[in-house]
Design an enzyme around this catalytic site. Structure first.
Site, mmCIF file in Angstrom:
data_model
loop_
_atom_site.group_PDB
_atom_site.id
_atom_site.type_symbol
_atom_site.label_atom_id
_atom_site.label_comp_id
_atom_site.label_asym_id
_atom_site.label_seq_id
_atom_site.Cartn_x
_atom_site.Cartn_y
_atom_site.Cartn_z
ATOM 1 N NE ARG A 69 10.215 83.849 29.214
ATOM 2 C CZ ARG A 69 11.146 84.098 30.136
ATOM 3 N NH1 ARG A 69 11.366 85.334 30.543
ATOM 4 N NH2 ARG A 69 11.850 83.095 30.641
ATOM 5 C CD GLU A 242 1.638 73.562 27.819
ATOM 6 O OE1 GLU A 242 0.986 74.143 28.712
ATOM 7 O OE2 GLU A 242 1.809 74.046 26.695
HETATM 8 C C1 HEM Z 1 2.856 81.138 21.878
HETATM 9 C C2 HEM Z 1 3.024 79.939 22.421
HETATM 10 C C3 HEM Z 1 3.346 79.683 23.874
HETATM 11 C C4 HEM Z 1 3.892 78.521 24.331
HETATM 12 C C5 HEM Z 1 4.271 77.294 23.492
HETATM 13 C C6 HEM Z 1 4.022 78.647 25.760
HETATM 14 C C7 HEM Z 1 4.480 77.618 26.571
HETATM 15 C C8 HEM Z 1 4.380 77.639 27.946
HETATM 16 C C9 HEM Z 1 4.524 76.466 28.788
HETATM 17 C C10 HEM Z 1 4.801 75.054 28.313
HETATM 18 C C11 HEM Z 1 4.367 76.877 30.065
HETATM 19 C C12 HEM Z 1 4.413 76.001 31.329
HETATM 20 C C13 HEM Z 1 2.926 75.661 31.609
HETATM 21 C C14 HEM Z 1 2.762 74.522 32.616
HETATM 22 O O1 HEM Z 1 3.758 73.774 32.801
HETATM 23 O O2 HEM Z 1 1.659 74.399 33.166
HETATM 24 C C15 HEM Z 1 4.134 78.308 30.038
HETATM 25 C C16 HEM Z 1 3.941 79.076 31.167
HETATM 26 C C17 HEM Z 1 3.545 80.403 31.122
HETATM 27 N N1 HEM Z 1 3.310 81.155 29.989
HETATM 28 FE FE1 HEM Z 1 3.700 80.625 28.080
HETATM 29 N N2 HEM Z 1 3.590 79.883 26.167
HETATM 30 C C18 HEM Z 1 3.152 80.547 25.044
HETATM 31 C C19 HEM Z 1 2.575 81.819 25.019
HETATM 32 C C20 HEM Z 1 2.316 82.581 26.154
HETATM 33 C C21 HEM Z 1 1.579 83.835 26.140
HETATM 34 C C22 HEM Z 1 0.945 84.467 24.895
HETATM 35 C C23 HEM Z 1 1.565 84.298 27.419
HETATM 36 C C24 HEM Z 1 0.951 85.560 27.986
HETATM 37 C C25 HEM Z 1 0.690 86.645 27.247
HETATM 38 C C26 HEM Z 1 2.283 83.318 28.236
HETATM 39 C C27 HEM Z 1 2.475 83.445 29.608
HETATM 40 C C28 HEM Z 1 2.885 82.391 30.417
HETATM 41 C C29 HEM Z 1 2.864 82.439 31.872
HETATM 42 C C30 HEM Z 1 2.457 83.631 32.743
HETATM 43 C C31 HEM Z 1 3.282 81.181 32.326
HETATM 44 C C32 HEM Z 1 3.443 80.708 33.799
HETATM 45 C C33 HEM Z 1 2.080 80.172 34.267
HETATM 46 C C34 HEM Z 1 2.096 79.737 35.743
HETATM 47 O O3 HEM Z 1 2.966 80.258 36.502
HETATM 48 O O4 HEM Z 1 1.227 78.903 36.127
HETATM 49 N N3 HEM Z 1 2.725 82.300 27.443
HETATM 50 N N4 HEM Z 1 4.150 78.749 28.730
HETATM 51 N N1 LIG Z 2 0.791 76.688 26.267
HETATM 52 C C1 LIG Z 2 0.342 77.286 27.383
HETATM 53 N N2 LIG Z 2 0.495 76.685 28.547
HETATM 54 C C2 LIG Z 2 0.231 77.239 29.768
HETATM 55 C C3 LIG Z 2 0.707 78.495 30.100
HETATM 56 C C4 LIG Z 2 0.418 79.035 31.360
HETATM 57 C C5 LIG Z 2 -0.321 78.303 32.289
HETATM 58 C C6 LIG Z 2 -0.791 77.047 31.921
HETATM 59 C C7 LIG Z 2 -1.631 76.288 32.875
HETATM 60 O O1 LIG Z 2 -0.919 76.217 34.084
HETATM 61 C C8 LIG Z 2 -1.566 75.424 35.036
HETATM 62 C C9 LIG Z 2 -1.051 75.762 36.392
HETATM 63 C C10 LIG Z 2 0.228 74.953 36.528
HETATM 64 N N3 LIG Z 2 0.179 73.973 35.456
HETATM 65 C C11 LIG Z 2 -1.167 74.016 34.821
HETATM 66 C C12 LIG Z 2 -0.512 76.499 30.691
HETATM 67 C C13 LIG Z 2 -0.324 78.585 27.319
HETATM 68 C C14 LIG Z 2 -1.518 78.990 27.883
HETATM 69 C C15 LIG Z 2 -1.813 80.349 27.619
HETATM 70 C C16 LIG Z 2 -0.848 80.957 26.863
HETATM 71 S S1 LIG Z 2 0.347 79.861 26.475
#
Ligand code: HEM
Ligand SMILES: N/C(=N/c1cccc(CO[C@@H]2CCNC2)c1)c1cccs1
Length: 362
Positions: A69, A242
């Site tokens: 974020r 990831e």
């Molecule tokens: C710019 C680089 C970004 C990185 C490195 C990053 C990294 C991550 C990671 C590692 C997760 C956990 C995913 C998992 O364990 O499956 C995550 C979750 C999440 N990210 Fe980010 N993110 C980025 C950008 C964004 C953007 C642009 C958005 C939305 C506009 C976003 C929204 C979310 C949301 C909603 C989750 C939770 C998903 C769930 O509950 O399944 N992220 N992010």
């Molecule tokens: N790096 C990321 N990783 C994720 C972020 C949000 C969701 C996921 C996929 O989530 C799946 C559901 C729980 N783990 C896999 C991956 C991003 C995806 C889109 C913007 S950043």
């Protein structure tokens, strides 16, 4: 949503959004009244492009599970609310893939399609991510990515045919209302992929591992001021773990740790040799090395944690309480080597935000 609740949610969003955008009280009150009238007359209201843009950034900023974020203000928002057909949706999604990929210098982007409005056919994307590998049941076990088994079967029922490799990119699947979902192949030249090699261990290449460069989540609902956007695919770049610690390592995914241990010549006869841990680390080294080699944006979990710390500090300075979900923020390897493990986070959920939603069904 009932008009009263919608009114409250709308007013709260407008006031917060306009304060953050340094709007005058006069302009804010005028917009609040206008929104009240629209809701009274037609039961919903439309966001201005500016409200949509800032609302999407707020939704990212409020995503408790996201470690990335720090960059929330730089989100690029593509307004595709005018799109009306499956064909146009698919074209917009292909443009998103191309624009966000940007030759490897990934641009965090969200494309927003028309929201769900009572009496209007909802637009849904069946893909969990715009780019993901197919999964097939075979007599020898699963070929490809097990998470994609059900979507792959759905695609085959619609007439799609995969090549049958471990890395077949699924087509885009979109549905408007209760019409039959339509699939659209993604041109190969639009899909940036990275072959996974290790900087010091040549045996890694024999595993023939590869992964796609850009994660574009397309199954979440974005809620802004009481308005629900059911189709709003968004991408960032990957954090290496990831791919290296989950997608390749989980037993119910590509389950590669035993094969990695083999090419490393590790003693796998006893857990206590920590062969799984050694395999995990080198797999993550290989992922980060390969993405950097190919010039595709990626971040390691230490750098990502440090950036998240700066996000926390900056939010405090703006007198906004940081909310977070510790269980997701802590990286899946070496958690204790990051400040996150040693911190506490308030998991209160604010809107705008992203939420899970029911999978679309036939
Ligand atoms: C710019 C680089 C970004 C990185 C490195 C990053 C990294 C991550 C990671 C590692 C997760 C956990 C995913 C998992 O364990 O499956 C995550 C979750 C999440 N990210 Fe980010 N993110 C980025 C950008 C964004 C953007 C642009 C958005 C939305 C506009 C976003 C929204 C979310 C949301 C909603 C989750 C939770 C998903 C769930 O509950 O399944 N992220 N992010
Ligand atoms: N790096 C990321 N990783 C994720 C972020 C949000 C969701 C996921 C996929 O989530 C799946 C559901 C729980 N783990 C896999 C991956 C991003 C995806 C889109 C913007 S950043």
């Amino acid at each position: 949503m009932e008009p009263i609740q919608l009114m409250e949610a709308a007013e709260q969003f407008i006031r917060t959004c306009y304060r953050e955008l340094d709007k005058t009280t006069d302009e804010t009150e005028r917009r609040v009244q206008e929104v009240r009238q629209m809701i009274e007359q037609q039961g919903y209201y439309e966001h201005t492009t500016e409200e949509l843009r800032h609302g999407a950034k707020m939704a990212w900023r409020n995503s408790n599970r996201c470690i990335g974020r720090f960059f929330w203000e730089s989100l690029l928002v593509i307004d595709e609310r005018h799109v009306e057909t499956e064909e146009e949706m698919a074209q917009a999604m292909l443009r998103h893939i191309d624009f966000a990929t940007n030759g490897g210098k990934i641009r965090p982007t969200i494309t927003v399609f028309a929201p769900a409005v009572a009496g209007r056919a909802p637009m849904r994307i069946w893909n969990d991510q715009l780019i993901r590998y197919a999964g097939y049941e075979t007599e020898y076990g699963v070929l490809g990515d097990p998470v994609s088994l059900s979507l792959t079967k759905l695609c085959e029922s619609l007439g799609w045919q995969g090549k049958g490799t471990n890395y077949d990119v699924l087509p885009l699947v979109v549905q408007i209302g209760d019409r039959t979902p339509q699939f659209f192949e993604i041109p190969q030249e639009l899909v940036l992929e990275v072959p996974i090699v290790h900087p010091d261990l040549p045996g890694f290449a024999d595993l023939a591992l590869q992964w796609y460069g850009v994660p574009i989540v397309s199954n979440m609902r974005m809620e802004i001021g009481g308005i629900h956007y059911l189709a709003a695919p968004f991408n960032g770049w990957y954090m290496g773990t990831e791919i290296g610690a989950r997608n390749f390592a989980d037993q119910e995914r590509y389950n590669m740790l035993p094969k990695v241990a083999e090419v490393m010549g590790l003693d796998t006869s006893r857990e206590a040799t920590l062969w799984r841990d050694k395999a995990l680390i080198e797999l993550n080294v290989a992922v980060l090395h390969s993405f950097k080699e190919k010039g595709v944006s990626i971040v390691d979990h230490h750098t990502a944690s440090q950036q998240f710390k700066r996000f926390e500090e900056r939010e405090e300075k703006c007198s906004r309480a940081v909310t977070g979900d510790w269980t997701w923020l802590v990286p899946p390897i070496s958690g204790t080597a990051t400040h996150i493990f040693h911190s506490l986070y308030d998991n209160t959920i604010h809107t705008p935000n992203f939420f899970y939603q029911d999978k679309p069904e036939l």
